[in-house]
Design a protein around this motif. Structure first.
Motif, PDB file in Angstrom:
ATOM      1  N   LEU A  46       0.575  -0.872  -0.431  1.00  0.00           N
ATOM      2  CA  LEU A  46       0.131  -0.109  -0.019  1.00  0.00           C
ATOM      3  C   LEU A  46       1.070   0.758   0.037  1.00  0.00           C
ATOM      4  CD1 LEU A  46      -2.808   0.554   0.193  1.00  0.00           C
ATOM      5  CD2 LEU A  46      -2.583   1.525   2.657  1.00  0.00           C
ATOM      6  N   LEU A  47       1.075   1.979  -0.477  1.00  0.00           N
ATOM      7  CA  LEU A  47       1.176   3.992  -1.213  1.00  0.00           C
ATOM      8  C   LEU A  47       0.197   4.811  -0.558  1.00  0.00           C
ATOM      9  CD1 LEU A  47       4.011   3.883  -1.847  1.00  0.00           C
ATOM     10  CD2 LEU A  47       2.494   4.964  -4.713  1.00  0.00           C
ATOM     11  N   LEU A  48      -0.974   4.281  -0.629  1.00  0.00           N
ATOM     12  CA  LEU A  48      -1.612   5.410   0.326  1.00  0.00           C
ATOM     13  C   LEU A  48      -3.137   4.781   0.119  1.00  0.00           C
ATOM     14  CD1 LEU A  48      -2.556   6.713  -2.059  1.00  0.00           C
ATOM     15  CD2 LEU A  48      -1.165   8.437  -1.867  1.00  0.00           C
ATOM     16  N   LYS A  49      -3.816   5.273   0.677  1.00  0.00           N
ATOM     17  CA  LYS A  49      -5.766   5.584   0.970  1.00  0.00           C
ATOM     18  C   LYS A  49      -6.232   6.024   1.152  1.00  0.00           C
ATOM     19  CE  LYS A  49      -5.795   3.704   5.238  1.00  0.00           C
ATOM     20  NZ  LYS A  49      -5.484   2.663   6.161  1.00  0.00           N
ATOM     21  N   TYR A  50      -7.498   6.291   0.525  1.00  0.00           N
ATOM     22  CA  TYR A  50      -8.515   7.473   0.961  1.00  0.00           C
ATOM     23  C   TYR A  50      -9.593   6.328   1.449  1.00  0.00           C
ATOM     24  CZ  TYR A  50     -11.863  11.041   0.866  1.00  0.00           C
ATOM     25  OH  TYR A  50     -13.398  11.333   1.217  1.00  0.00           O
ATOM     26  N   PHE A  51     -10.538   7.387   2.737  1.00  0.00           N
ATOM     27  CA  PHE A  51     -11.778   6.541   3.158  1.00  0.00           C
ATOM     28  C   PHE A  51     -12.410   7.661   2.941  1.00  0.00           C
ATOM     29  CE2 PHE A  51      -9.686   2.943   2.941  1.00  0.00           C
ATOM     30  CZ  PHE A  51      -9.452   1.825   4.093  1.00  0.00           C
ATOM     31  N   SER A  52     -12.228   9.074   3.896  1.00  0.00           N
ATOM     32  CA  SER A  52     -13.157  10.049   3.898  1.00  0.00           C
ATOM     33  C   SER A  52     -12.406  11.361   4.739  1.00  0.00           C
ATOM     34  CB  SER A  52     -14.445   9.753   5.384  1.00  0.00           C
ATOM     35  OG  SER A  52     -13.796   9.280   6.246  1.00  0.00           O
ATOM     36  N   GLY A  53     -13.397  11.995   4.629  1.00  0.00           N
ATOM     37  CA  GLY A  53     -12.513  12.860   5.249  1.00  0.00           C
ATOM     38  C   GLY A  53     -11.452  13.994   4.158  1.00  0.00           C
ATOM     39  N   ASP A  54     -10.622  14.365   4.638  1.00  0.00           N
ATOM     40  CA  ASP A  54      -9.481  15.523   3.322  1.00  0.00           C
ATOM     41  C   ASP A  54      -9.113  14.958   2.617  1.00  0.00           C
ATOM     42  OD1 ASP A  54      -6.416  17.354   4.205  1.00  0.00           O
ATOM     43  OD2 ASP A  54      -7.654  17.272   2.347  1.00  0.00           O
ATOM     44  N   PRO A  55      -9.732  15.211   1.468  1.00  0.00           N
ATOM     45  CA  PRO A  55      -9.867  14.349  -0.427  1.00  0.00           C
ATOM     46  C   PRO A  55      -7.817  14.662  -0.193  1.00  0.00           C
ATOM     47  CG  PRO A  55     -10.341  16.701  -0.349  1.00  0.00           C
ATOM     48  CD  PRO A  55      -9.937  17.025   0.872  1.00  0.00           C
ATOM     49  N   LEU A  56      -7.242  15.540   0.200  1.00  0.00           N
ATOM     50  CA  LEU A  56      -5.937  14.738  -0.668  1.00  0.00           C
ATOM     51  C   LEU A  56      -5.450  14.460   0.363  1.00  0.00           C
ATOM     52  CD1 LEU A  56      -3.518  16.193  -2.208  1.00  0.00           C
ATOM     53  CD2 LEU A  56      -2.956  18.423  -0.356  1.00  0.00           C
ATOM     54  N   VAL A  57      -4.636  13.394   0.399  1.00  0.00           N
ATOM     55  CA  VAL A  57      -3.803  11.860   1.442  1.00  0.00           C
ATOM     56  C   VAL A  57      -2.349  11.886   1.465  1.00  0.00           C
ATOM     57  CG1 VAL A  57      -6.046  10.398   1.530  1.00  0.00           C
ATOM     58  CG2 VAL A  57      -4.726  10.526  -0.343  1.00  0.00           C
ATOM     59  N   LYS A  58      -1.903  12.180   1.886  1.00  0.00           N
ATOM     60  CA  LYS A  58      -0.037  11.654   1.958  1.00  0.00           C
ATOM     61  C   LYS A  58       0.101   9.830   2.299  1.00  0.00           C
ATOM     62  CE  LYS A  58       0.677  16.634   2.512  1.00  0.00           C
ATOM     63  NZ  LYS A  58       0.937  16.659   1.193  1.00  0.00           N
ATOM     64  N   GLY A  59       0.971   9.659   1.840  1.00  0.00           N
ATOM     65  CA  GLY A  59       1.858   8.152   1.689  1.00  0.00           C
ATOM     66  C   GLY A  59       2.754   8.737   1.997  1.00  0.00           C
ATOM     67  N   ILE A  60       3.366   7.187   2.214  1.00  0.00           N
ATOM     68  CA  ILE A  60       5.000   6.909   2.412  1.00  0.00           C
ATOM     69  C   ILE A  60       6.011   7.432   1.072  1.00  0.00           C
ATOM     70  CG2 ILE A  60       4.169   4.486   3.279  1.00  0.00           C
ATOM     71  CD1 ILE A  60       5.439   3.425   1.298  1.00  0.00           C
ATOM     72  N   LYS A  61       6.778   7.535   1.254  1.00  0.00           N
ATOM     73  CA  LYS A  61       7.919   8.343   0.277  1.00  0.00           C
ATOM     74  C   LYS A  61       7.397   9.530  -0.430  1.00  0.00           C
ATOM     75  CE  LYS A  61       9.375   3.073   0.083  1.00  0.00           C
ATOM     76  NZ  LYS A  61       9.749   2.527  -0.402  1.00  0.00           N
ATOM     77  N   GLY A  62       6.358  10.073  -0.474  1.00  0.00           N
ATOM     78  CA  GLY A  62       6.814  11.487  -0.083  1.00  0.00           C
ATOM     79  C   GLY A  62       5.791  11.285  -1.532  1.00  0.00           C
ATOM     80  N   PHE A  63       4.812  10.213  -1.675  1.00  0.00           N
ATOM     81  CA  PHE A  63       3.651  10.234  -1.890  1.00  0.00           C
ATOM     82  C   PHE A  63       2.349  11.235  -2.091  1.00  0.00           C
ATOM     83  CE2 PHE A  63       4.879   7.692  -6.455  1.00  0.00           C
ATOM     84  CZ  PHE A  63       5.857   7.070  -5.463  1.00  0.00           C
ATOM     85  N   GLU A  64       1.395  11.350  -3.174  1.00  0.00           N
ATOM     86  CA  GLU A  64       0.501  12.300  -2.192  1.00  0.00           C
ATOM     87  C   GLU A  64      -1.111  11.559  -3.025  1.00  0.00           C
ATOM     88  OE1 GLU A  64       1.132  16.099  -1.611  1.00  0.00           O
ATOM     89  OE2 GLU A  64       0.169  16.503  -3.252  1.00  0.00           O
ATOM     90  N   ALA A  65      -1.999  11.640  -2.793  1.00  0.00           N
ATOM     91  CA  ALA A  65      -2.635  11.835  -3.857  1.00  0.00           C
ATOM     92  C   ALA A  65      -4.507  12.539  -3.477  1.00  0.00           C
ATOM     93  CB  ALA A  65      -3.690  10.594  -3.704  1.00  0.00           C
TER      94      ALA A  65
END
Lengths: 112, 115
Positions: A46-65
């Protein structure tokens, strides 16, 4: 039925370039969104995930979506890629059912 | 603790034979999933277990495919009368199983080649 489209099949970037990988989904209800990465010779993680809340999510290793509901999109970004980011990236969606529906993946190649 | 493990890592068989693929989930995870990944594609859902029961088997392609999880831990995916089109990487994933919004943790996969 839910579906996921990843329009970039193969992306080649030089180190330090910025990255954006597209992901669009089709689903009629509340969605959970994921980006998974598979490094050469390794398993999906897993790099990152979005379930709810802030639509900008930050993941590992500097990735965001960013989840943009009106566009049914969940694009992956990184300001400056490294050679070690060379991998295959998969966008996935789930709804109230737990199963994941994956896109076909984007192969990222980062050159020195 | 240990992650999801799958055995064997590679399996070569002949068309028409029977194969079993094993998945050992993360300890304590009650949800277990099987996916199949063909060359150049993303993983495709096959079946989902919550405990010992198959909660969703809508992804199994036909009745040659069957999976069990008799004690709610290890799962076995069974393929009868294998066909060349069954060649793929079979992935197993597990999650805690308490919420529908959970991260699935994947194993390394079993690469099946049907000759």
């Amino acid at each position: 039925a839910q579906s996921v489209s990843q329009h970039n099949h193969h992306v080649i970037l030089s180190e330090a370039a910025s990255l954006e990988l597209g992901c669009n989904y089709s689903y009629g209800g509340t969605v959970n969104l994921f980006w998974y990465v598979q490094y050469p010779g390794q398993h999906l993680q897993l790099l990152l995930k979005y379930f709810s809340g802030d639509p900008l999510v930050k993941g590992i290793k500097g990735f965001e979506a960013e989840f943009i509901k009106s566009k049914f999109s969940f694009n992956l970004r990184k300001p400056s890629v490294q050679w070690s980011d060379t991998a295959e990236y998969f966008c996935a969606v789930s709804g109230t059912a737990s199963k994941l529906t994956f896109g076909t993946g984007t192969r990222l190649q980062v050159t020195l | 603790g240990a992650g999801v493990s799958q055995t064997p890592s590679n399996k070569v068989t002949e068309k028409g034979k029977y194969v079993e693929l094993r998945c050992d989930p993360i300890s304590g995870h009650t949800a277990l999933y099987w996916y199949r990944q063909s060359l150049g594609q993303g993983p495709e859902f096959l079946i989902y277990f919550q405990g010992t029961g198959a909660a969703d088997d809508s992804g199994l392609p036909n009745d040659r495919f069957f999976a069990v999880r008799p004690e709610g831990s290890v799962s076995t995916l069974k393929i009868q009368r294998t066909e060349r089109g069954d060649s793929a990487v079979y992935l197993c994933a597990s999650s805690p199983g308490r919420l529908y919004q959970e991260t699935q943790y994947f194993g390394p996969g079993t690469r099946l080649l049907v000759l």
